[in-house]
Write a protein that holds these residues in place. Sequence first.
Motif, mmCIF file in Angstrom:
data_model
loop_
_atom_site.group_PDB
_atom_site.id
_atom_site.type_symbol
_atom_site.label_atom_id
_atom_site.label_comp_id
_atom_site.label_asym_id
_atom_site.label_seq_id
_atom_site.Cartn_x
_atom_site.Cartn_y
_atom_site.Cartn_z
ATOM 1 N N TYR A 1 -6.471 2.366 -6.868
ATOM 2 C CA TYR A 1 -5.309 1.581 -6.684
ATOM 3 C C TYR A 1 -5.747 0.130 -6.320
ATOM 4 C CZ TYR A 1 -1.020 -0.278 -4.835
ATOM 5 O OH TYR A 1 -0.028 -1.181 -4.479
ATOM 6 N N LEU A 2 -6.633 0.036 -5.172
ATOM 7 C CA LEU A 2 -7.353 -1.227 -4.585
ATOM 8 C C LEU A 2 -7.947 -1.751 -5.581
ATOM 9 C CD1 LEU A 2 -8.248 -0.083 -1.228
ATOM 10 C CD2 LEU A 2 -6.218 -1.211 -1.615
ATOM 11 N N ASP A 3 -8.718 -1.252 -6.632
ATOM 12 C CA ASP A 3 -9.572 -1.821 -7.607
ATOM 13 C C ASP A 3 -8.653 -2.677 -8.393
ATOM 14 O OD1 ASP A 3 -11.833 -1.223 -6.666
ATOM 15 O OD2 ASP A 3 -12.134 0.713 -7.803
ATOM 16 N N THR A 4 -7.553 -2.039 -8.622
ATOM 17 C CA THR A 4 -6.356 -2.566 -9.501
ATOM 18 C C THR A 4 -5.838 -3.883 -9.032
ATOM 19 O OG1 THR A 4 -5.799 -0.464 -10.524
ATOM 20 C CG2 THR A 4 -4.336 -2.149 -10.998
ATOM 21 N N VAL A 5 -5.556 -3.680 -7.711
ATOM 22 C CA VAL A 5 -4.969 -4.831 -6.658
ATOM 23 C C VAL A 5 -5.766 -5.888 -7.155
ATOM 24 C CG1 VAL A 5 -4.323 -5.536 -4.387
ATOM 25 C CG2 VAL A 5 -3.387 -3.536 -5.227
ATOM 26 N N TYR A 6 -7.191 -5.703 -6.950
ATOM 27 C CA TYR A 6 -8.092 -6.782 -7.220
ATOM 28 C C TYR A 6 -8.049 -7.597 -8.148
ATOM 29 C CZ TYR A 6 -10.254 -4.318 -2.863
ATOM 30 O OH TYR A 6 -10.241 -3.659 -1.762
ATOM 31 N N ASN B 1 -4.767 13.090 -0.631
ATOM 32 C CA ASN B 1 -6.001 12.821 -1.205
ATOM 33 C C ASN B 1 -6.503 11.312 -1.144
ATOM 34 O OD1 ASN B 1 -8.195 12.568 -3.027
ATOM 35 N ND2 ASN B 1 -6.966 13.066 -4.717
ATOM 36 N N ARG B 2 -7.242 10.970 -0.261
ATOM 37 C CA ARG B 2 -7.604 9.666 0.258
ATOM 38 C C ARG B 2 -8.310 9.093 -0.960
ATOM 39 N NH1 ARG B 2 -5.290 8.678 5.238
ATOM 40 N NH2 ARG B 2 -4.624 10.629 5.879
ATOM 41 N N LYS B 3 -8.938 9.796 -1.991
ATOM 42 C CA LYS B 3 -9.508 9.315 -3.016
ATOM 43 C C LYS B 3 -8.924 8.609 -4.191
ATOM 44 C CE LYS B 3 -13.461 12.463 -2.995
ATOM 45 N NZ LYS B 3 -14.033 13.642 -3.797
ATOM 46 N N LYS B 4 -7.427 8.712 -3.848
ATOM 47 C CA LYS B 4 -6.461 7.905 -4.779
ATOM 48 C C LYS B 4 -6.516 6.567 -4.335
ATOM 49 C CE LYS B 4 -3.583 11.745 -6.391
ATOM 50 N NZ LYS B 4 -2.135 12.097 -6.422
ATOM 51 N N ALA B 5 -6.924 6.072 -3.256
ATOM 52 C CA ALA B 5 -6.645 4.809 -2.622
ATOM 53 C C ALA B 5 -7.766 3.776 -3.539
ATOM 54 C CB ALA B 5 -6.804 4.587 -1.324
ATOM 55 N N GLN B 6 -8.810 4.314 -3.702
ATOM 56 C CA GLN B 6 -10.076 3.063 -4.248
ATOM 57 C C GLN B 6 -9.386 2.811 -5.620
ATOM 58 O OE1 GLN B 6 -12.122 1.619 -2.284
ATOM 59 N NE2 GLN B 6 -12.132 0.164 -3.997
ATOM 60 N N ILE C 1 1.006 -1.176 0.056
ATOM 61 C CA ILE C 1 -0.158 -0.083 -0.126
ATOM 62 C C ILE C 1 1.037 1.137 0.134
ATOM 63 C CG2 ILE C 1 -1.969 1.163 1.106
ATOM 64 C CD1 ILE C 1 -2.505 -1.679 0.309
ATOM 65 N N PRO C 2 1.022 1.826 -1.227
ATOM 66 C CA PRO C 2 1.944 3.082 -1.298
ATOM 67 C C PRO C 2 1.883 4.318 -0.730
ATOM 68 C CG PRO C 2 0.978 2.826 -3.398
ATOM 69 C CD PRO C 2 0.119 1.729 -2.252
ATOM 70 N N PHE C 3 0.671 4.481 -0.310
ATOM 71 C CA PHE C 3 0.285 5.997 -0.063
ATOM 72 C C PHE C 3 0.665 6.274 1.396
ATOM 73 C CE2 PHE C 3 -2.883 4.078 -2.585
ATOM 74 C CZ PHE C 3 -2.804 4.830 -4.154
ATOM 75 N N LEU D 1 -10.399 -5.044 1.343
ATOM 76 C CA LEU D 1 -9.088 -5.718 0.992
ATOM 77 C C LEU D 1 -9.085 -6.972 1.556
ATOM 78 C CD1 LEU D 1 -6.343 -5.783 -0.560
ATOM 79 C CD2 LEU D 1 -5.372 -4.388 1.130
ATOM 80 N N MET D 2 -9.326 -7.269 2.697
ATOM 81 C CA MET D 2 -9.253 -8.589 3.384
ATOM 82 C C MET D 2 -10.404 -9.410 2.825
ATOM 83 S SD MET D 2 -7.349 -10.135 5.440
ATOM 84 C CE MET D 2 -6.586 -9.148 6.688
ATOM 85 N N SER D 3 -11.582 -9.019 2.720
ATOM 86 C CA SER D 3 -12.494 -9.898 2.013
ATOM 87 C C SER D 3 -12.045 -10.153 0.704
ATOM 88 C CB SER D 3 -13.683 -9.022 2.066
ATOM 89 O OG SER D 3 -14.894 -9.639 1.479
ATOM 90 N N HIS D 4 -11.511 -9.381 -0.120
ATOM 91 C CA HIS D 4 -11.122 -9.782 -1.503
ATOM 92 C C HIS D 4 -10.081 -10.822 -1.439
ATOM 93 C CE1 HIS D 4 -13.091 -7.468 -4.800
ATOM 94 N NE2 HIS D 4 -13.439 -6.649 -3.739
ATOM 95 N N THR D 5 -9.070 -10.992 -0.511
ATOM 96 C CA THR D 5 -8.014 -11.699 -0.180
ATOM 97 C C THR D 5 -8.811 -13.031 0.279
ATOM 98 O OG1 THR D 5 -6.767 -9.941 0.468
ATOM 99 C CG2 THR D 5 -5.977 -12.337 0.803
ATOM 100 N N ARG D 6 -9.562 -13.144 1.148
ATOM 101 C CA ARG D 6 -10.299 -14.234 1.478
ATOM 102 C C ARG D 6 -11.168 -15.059 0.539
ATOM 103 N NH1 ARG D 6 -10.620 -16.087 6.682
ATOM 104 N NH2 ARG D 6 -10.040 -14.186 7.552
#
Length: 463
Positions: free
Chosen positions: A88-93, A81-86, A62-64, A130-135
Amino acid sequence: MASNNLIKWDLDLIKRYDLSGPRYTSYPTALQFDPDQSAQDLVATGMKTTDSNAPLSLYFHIPFCAHVCYYCACNKVITRNRKKAQPYLDTVYKEMAQVSEWYSNDRIVNQLHWGGGTPTFISDDQMSELMSHTRKHFNLRDDDKGDYSIEIDPREANPDTIKVLRDIGFNRISLGVQDVHEEVQKAVNRVQPTEQTQSVLDTARSHGFKSINMDLIYGLPHQTEDSFKETLDTVIDMDPDRLSIFNYAHMPDRFRSQKHIDAATLPSPETKLAILENTINRLLDAGYAYIGMDHFAKPDDELALAQQNGQLHRNFQGYTTHADCDLVAMGVSSISQIGRVYYQNEHDIAGYSKAVEANNFAVKRGVVMNDDDIVRSEVIKQLICHFSLDTTMIEKRFAINFADYFAAEQTELASFAQDGLIQVNNGVITVTPAGRLLIRRICMAFDAYIPKQQKTNGFSRII
């Protein structure tokens, strides 16, 4: 295994052998990762050479960070800007869906780690997501017996967040502290009152976290022997299970944020060595075991027990107890080790996101270990984890004659023995108390990729 609390401070040896060299979180090291290697070939070789029934270790980057710490050399994105996280997470998924098809096979995940950056930059809901997707994609444990850890900036973790982390499965945390003095903190742009750190610590303990690590850095602006002793005393009173004491390497030409640090305020090399010597002595006196390099742990901690039992391992998260796990890493710049393959993802978010959108994965460069790499990797691992190497075990495991196979290394090993860094008896190479602080230098003798004239540009100094 030899007692892990025997350290002898020999300043003459340290000055003679303290050059630059790898940290050996992998062998071959990342300098050997080849951008011309086909990503498809790397993945295919990983799938072919992995033990598809062995457990897994997962890593998410998580680079931010909301604020820049001037000393930091990690791969990070500074933004408020916390909006940049989602996005990125969608890409990780998307990446996760692909790599789980390659490697999951319902293999139990015994280790999981979120690093950064600042993983707690993302919201509580995003962490749960993120943990839900991992599971969904991997076989996470639900018995709290896994080693599930996260790096935490105490400035970015309120009590609710700590509870959420425990509820979604984390049982270990690592707190960045670095130094408790405000003058030092201001100079590196990380003002963090001790009360803030203590509050996170108390909350984590109240929620039943099993293990708490703290990171400190020596060599920062305005540090002195006395000031760092006060930092140590403060931290020892907090009673963490593990401590990591890192050496600050001032390389402003490589890491732009370090240009903000006034080099004139840094402690001298002699002061840094004195701080390190005092630190080791203070932590040993406080009852911590010296694991190796910059790591300490309580004698009943799993790291210390694994070292005593000959089961300690080393990977890109440092020392670990999970030698049997392949490491599947996701996110920008993350590094995986699958079977005989190491590979690293694209280093910047734009390149990472573009690669995942195009291919569902983001492999940028890597290396396939040959038979010689396998042998040398095991030798280096035994030395750096246990300060001991049974050459007979290596001979039996790899069907070689150790002295013949490592004929080119014998002169250097003899020099180490003469200087008192190692002892060789009945086929067992034992690192002496004076040699333990120089273990990276000893391991370099077995590194086939480092020229024997020891030109080691690109690595940090050993001490």
